[in-house]
Every structure is written in C-alpha cells, then in structure tokens.
Scaffold this motif. Structure first.
Motif, PDB file in Angstrom:
ATOM      1  N   LEU A   4     -11.893  -9.153  50.263  1.00  0.00           N
ATOM      2  CA  LEU A   4     -13.077  -9.250  49.397  1.00  0.00           C
ATOM      3  C   LEU A   4     -13.747  -7.897  49.181  1.00  0.00           C
ATOM      4  O   LEU A   4     -14.391  -7.662  48.155  1.00  0.00           O
ATOM      5  CB  LEU A   4     -14.081 -10.236  50.002  1.00  0.00           C
ATOM      6  N   ARG A  41      -6.923 -13.906  44.865  1.00  0.00           N
ATOM      7  CA  ARG A  41      -8.134 -13.079  44.792  1.00  0.00           C
ATOM      8  C   ARG A  41      -8.120 -12.091  43.625  1.00  0.00           C
ATOM      9  O   ARG A  41      -7.080 -11.506  43.311  1.00  0.00           O
ATOM     10  CB  ARG A  41      -8.298 -12.283  46.066  1.00  0.00           C
ATOM     11  N   PRO A  42      -9.294 -11.848  43.035  1.00  0.00           N
ATOM     12  CA  PRO A  42      -9.392 -10.937  41.896  1.00  0.00           C
ATOM     13  C   PRO A  42      -9.891  -9.527  42.216  1.00  0.00           C
ATOM     14  O   PRO A  42      -9.993  -8.692  41.319  1.00  0.00           O
ATOM     15  CB  PRO A  42     -10.459 -11.643  41.035  1.00  0.00           C
ATOM     16  N   GLU A  43     -10.262  -9.238  43.475  1.00  0.00           N
ATOM     17  CA  GLU A  43     -11.108  -8.062  43.720  1.00  0.00           C
ATOM     18  C   GLU A  43     -10.489  -6.727  43.303  1.00  0.00           C
ATOM     19  O   GLU A  43     -11.182  -5.859  42.763  1.00  0.00           O
ATOM     20  CB  GLU A  43     -11.523  -8.003  45.201  1.00  0.00           C
ATOM     21  N   GLU A  74     -12.295 -14.717  36.540  1.00  0.00           N
ATOM     22  CA  GLU A  74     -12.205 -13.325  36.976  1.00  0.00           C
ATOM     23  C   GLU A  74     -10.905 -12.638  36.555  1.00  0.00           C
ATOM     24  O   GLU A  74     -10.837 -12.063  35.472  1.00  0.00           O
ATOM     25  CB  GLU A  74     -12.423 -13.243  38.483  1.00  0.00           C
ATOM     26  N   THR A  89     -20.795 -10.979  39.252  1.00  0.00           N
ATOM     27  CA  THR A  89     -19.881 -10.972  40.401  1.00  0.00           C
ATOM     28  C   THR A  89     -18.735 -11.962  40.198  1.00  0.00           C
ATOM     29  O   THR A  89     -17.664 -11.811  40.760  1.00  0.00           O
ATOM     30  CB  THR A  89     -20.634 -11.274  41.718  1.00  0.00           C
ATOM     31  N   GLU A  90     -18.954 -12.975  39.396  1.00  0.00           N
ATOM     32  CA  GLU A  90     -17.938 -13.988  39.127  1.00  0.00           C
ATOM     33  C   GLU A  90     -17.190 -13.660  37.825  1.00  0.00           C
ATOM     34  O   GLU A  90     -16.437 -14.486  37.302  1.00  0.00           O
ATOM     35  CB  GLU A  90     -18.626 -15.366  39.030  1.00  0.00           C
TER      36      GLU A  90
HETATM   37  C1  DMJ Z   1     -15.913 -14.725  43.725  1.00  0.00           C
HETATM   38  O1  DMJ Z   1     -16.408 -16.034  43.770  1.00  0.00           O
HETATM   39  C2  DMJ Z   1     -17.052 -13.755  43.595  1.00  0.00           C
HETATM   40  O2  DMJ Z   1     -16.524 -12.529  43.192  1.00  0.00           O
HETATM   41  C3  DMJ Z   1     -17.816 -13.591  44.875  1.00  0.00           C
HETATM   42  O3  DMJ Z   1     -18.851 -12.634  44.786  1.00  0.00           O
HETATM   43  C4  DMJ Z   1     -16.903 -13.230  46.034  1.00  0.00           C
HETATM   44  N1  DMJ Z   1     -15.521 -13.361  45.699  1.00  0.00           N
HETATM   45  C5  DMJ Z   1     -15.074 -14.483  44.959  1.00  0.00           C
HETATM   46  C6  DMJ Z   1     -13.618 -14.344  44.567  1.00  0.00           C
HETATM   47  O4  DMJ Z   1     -12.822 -13.839  45.549  1.00  0.00           O
END
Ligand code: DMJ
Length: 459
Positions: free
Chosen positions: A308, A361-363, A425, A449-450
């Motif tokens: 994350l 995961r997209p981070e 994302e 953030t999403e």
């Molecule tokens: C998402 O729901 C958001 O980016 C959140 O802030 C933390 N990470 C998840 C995805 O991994």
C-alpha cells in the motif's frame, strides 16, 4: 442495452484476448494508443462479465463467477458498479456508463439496517457517485452522495471530532472508538466537494476538523502512529508508517491544498512530510525505503513495507520532492521486475516478501501516473505498462480480474475476488497514462485516493 460501434469492437478484442492494433497503432510508433485500446477492451469485457454474473452486487468473484458483499455484511450496494462509473465514462464506454447510472437511479438505496466502515464507504461510494456526477452532471447522483454522507455524519459526533470506525446506515448507531489516521482523516476532497456543490458547509467542516484533530496529536517528532482512541485522543500504538492505517491521511492533507487551496492543509502536509523524510527514510543497496519507526523516539521498529505504501512516491513528487518520490517508485519497480506482481508485504532488509498475496492492488500504477502528470517522463508509462501486462498475464480469470494468493508461485496462484477499487483505480490510471484522451484535462485535475476524478473531466 445499445452498444456503439467502438464498444462492440472493444468487446470483440477483449473476448479474443488480443491487443488492439491497426490504424491507431500505425499512427503511434511507441504503441501507447494500442495499449490504451487494450485497457479499454479489458474494462469492457470485465464489465460485461460483471453484468452477466453479478449485476448490482458489490464484488464479483472472477474465478467462480459468484459474488460477495462489501461494505455491508449481507446486503449489496452495487459497489463495483459505482466504482466503475467514471472509468467507463473517461474511456468512452458510454452505453455501459449510462446502464450503470440507470441502475444507481432506480435501485441504489442506502436506507439499510447494517453497519459500514465510514472510511471505505466514503472513499468508494460517495467518491464514486461524485465522480460520476462530475462526468455527466446528473443531479440524482449528487443527491445520493449527499444522502450517504448524511448517514455517515453521526460517526463524527465525538468529543474530538474524529469519527468512530463503523456506523449503521439506518439507525446511526456507532461502533469502535479505536481507529487509524486513514480511517479518521480521508474525507476532505469528497466532503469538501459535497459542500461546494450543495452549499452546505457541514461536510467540509466535519472532514477538516477530523484531519486537524489527528495532526494536533502528533508527537514531538511530528509523527503520527497507526491507532488512536477517538473519544479521548490517546494513541493506542507507537508505530509510525507511510503504509496501511496512515497512507491516505498524508495524501488528503496534500489534496486539501491541491483541490481547495487550503493553506492549513499544506502546512500540515509539509510538517508531516519533513518528519517522515527525516526519521523514516532508509537507503539500502541503492534503493529508498521508509521504515516503520516509533513515533516518539524515531527508532526503527520494522523493515517491512506494505505494498500500500507504493503510492507514496507519487505523493512525495506532487508535494515537491520529485527526486525522492521518483526514487521510491523505482524501488518498488525493482520488486515488480523481480516478482511480476508486487507482494502485499516486502522486507527491504531481507529482500524477501513477508506476505505473498496481492489484493489486485493499484498503488504502483497510481504513483507512476502521478509522476507522469508531473514530468511526462516515458519511464513512468513503462512502469505502468509492466504493471498492466503482468495483470493481464496473471490476474485474468474466466469472469474478470482476480486477486492473487501467491505471487511467488509459477504459475501464480489465483484467489477469487475482484475488489471494488480495481474498477476505479488501476484501469483508469492505465488508460489515462497511455491514451492522452481529450475527455481529461492533463494540466488541471484531481483524482481521489480511490482514483475518483473530482476535477478534470471535459464533457
Ligand atoms: C484503495 O481503496 C485506496 O487507495 C485506499 O486509500 C487504500 N488502498 C486501496 C487500494 O489498494
């Protein structure tokens, strides 16, 4: 459902698993446009699977073709559908977008006697509705977002202004007073947007008060820890991290400044960032990491990095620390090169995964996209391309894209869950990174953030 010619083509390409080539590719020597068309095709295909097997449900299970609910335990709110809307729109998958909006208007009702996470519900559902509203201007979407925020508001009625972790959508009953900075302070962009659009200042004021309450309780080193009691403001942990529990607290301090020009948010961001760079920065074998430390002494407590935290390089660069942000993204890109898909946990000292799964995961794509927005260095597109192609190779299942149980196994071991954020994302980051779409203002925009676009759509 009426399909445009483009959408039919996208579906055909997706069904065949091929990258779209031809005219677009000929005009694009480096293949970015072709890649963008492939991302769009994958999105169209996954949406059609969701429609066939899980329509209106929260999250599809792409291996078994079943579904599961979240954020409510036993009732569905169409989470993936709502999260997908602005991604469909920006890709020009218009008839699918309209289909989704029609479902929201006819079927989405938040008057449910059940408990939700305040944070998850806000970033995903309020954010999803607001970004869909930004895409098409439909007033019903805004009204639904407001109704949901009103149902979350009782959670903030604490002596500190920091919210309880859970609230019942119908009764307003609250639960769990020990929670994290991310749960407490990831609201201002969505709730400030709500205030701006409705003229009701309560949403922005509530969100800002909660964020300030966390900041005001920082240690003498200017660090915050992972757990705090919202009733008396006492910290319940000593661990400072840029990963899970704290990540989006820092992100939304910057975002308050970026989206609303809130100078106090920028000051809070600068104070927190200076402390993190001073006390948590670790260089190891030419790579940059951010150790977890004791928030009062600065002593390193763990070399484990959450996947994350991979978003953090993009945030640092947005905040002005471009060189160091880029270095952190490169550290994660090396791990990506080694495993194909990032493990959920990675120990930089041992150079080994600590958790072998990956929750789709997209981070890293998020960080690459943010860096691309800042300097247009093709390197960030390349990192995004590697992320996308690995996902296509390892995460694609019969009914959509799934998470991974073990990224070190070959072939990788698939689990059976497509989280809602996938729709909002990485599919959007890839598309925006590769496509140069005229529907998006690359110079003036805001993604939450999403990944919800609250500023920057061009209708
Ligand atoms: C998402 O729901 C958001 O980016 C959140 O802030 C933390 N990470 C998840 C995805 O991994």
């Amino acid at each position: 459902m009426r399909m445009s010619r483009r959408e039919i083509m996208a579906g055909t390409i997706a069904a065949s698993g091929m990258v779209a080539c031809g005219a677009a590719h000929g005009a694009d020597a480096t293949g970015w446009q072709a890649l963008a068309q492939d991302v769009k095709a994958q999105m169209a295909w996954a949406w059609d699977q969701y429609k066939a097997h899980a329509w209106g449900k929260d999250e599809i299970k792409p291996v078994s073709g079943t579904f599961s609910s979240f954020p409510l335990k036993t009732h569905h709110l169409g989470l993936s559908l709502v999260e997908a809307l602005d991604t469909l729109w920006v890709m020009g998958l218009d008839s699918r977008f309209e289909d989704g909006v029609a479902w929201v208007k006819a079927d989405l009702d938040f008057a449910v006697d059940g408990e939700v996470s305040v944070f998850e519900t806000s970033i995903r559902l309020i954010g999803g509705l607001l970004s869909a509203h930004h895409a098409c201007g439909d007033a019903v979407l805004l009204a639904k977002a407001r109704d949901l925020a009103d149902r979350l508001l009782p959670a903030f009625a604490t002596p500190t202004g920091m919210p309880y972790r859970f609230v019942n959508l119908k009764t307003g009953a609250v639960r769990e007073s020990v929670t994290s900075p991310a749960d407490i302070a990831t609201y201002l962009p969505e709730w400030g947007t709500l205030s701006r659009l409705t003229g009701d200042p309560r949403y922005a004021d509530t969100a800002r008060k909660a964020a300030t309450a966390v900041f005001d309780r920082r240690s003498r080193l200017d660090l915050v820890a992972t757990q705090i009691n919202v009733l008396n403001g006492a910290w319940q942990s000593r661990r400072a991290t840029v990963g899970s529990y704290c990540d989006s607290f820092f992100e939304y301090l910057w975002d308050g400044w970026q989206l609303f020009g809130d100078a106090e948010c920028k000051r809070m961001y600068d104070v927190c960032t200076a402390a993190i760079l001073k006390h948590q920065q670790v260089w190891r074998d030419g790579s940059l990491w951010f150790a977890d430390v004791d928030f009062e002494t600065g002593q390193v407590v763990s070399a484990e990095q959450d996947e994350l935290a991979a978003f953090y390089g993009g945030l640092l660069a947005q905040g002005g620390a471009a060189r160091i942000g880029a270095a952190y993204v490169e550290s994660w890109a090396k791990v990506q090169d080694r495993y194909g898909v990032l493990p959920e946990g990675y120990d930089y000292a041992a150079a080994q995964p600590t958790q072998r799964g990956n929750a789709l995961r997209p981070e890293l794509a998020d960080a690459a996209f943010n860096l691309w927005l800042l300097d247009r260095n093709p390197r960030w597109r390349e990192i995004g391309r590697t992320h996308f192609l690995a996902m296509k190779r390892w995460n694609r299942a019969a009914y959509g894209y799934t998470d991974i149980a073990d990224v070190t196994a070959r072939p990788m071991l698939q689990a059976d869950h497509c989280p809602g954020y996938w729709w909002s994302e990485q599919m959007k980051y890839y598309y925006l990174l590769f496509s140069d779409t005229p529907r998006f203002d690359y110079a003036n925009n805001y993604l939450s953030t999403e990944g919800n676009v609250l500023l920057g759509f061009r209708r």
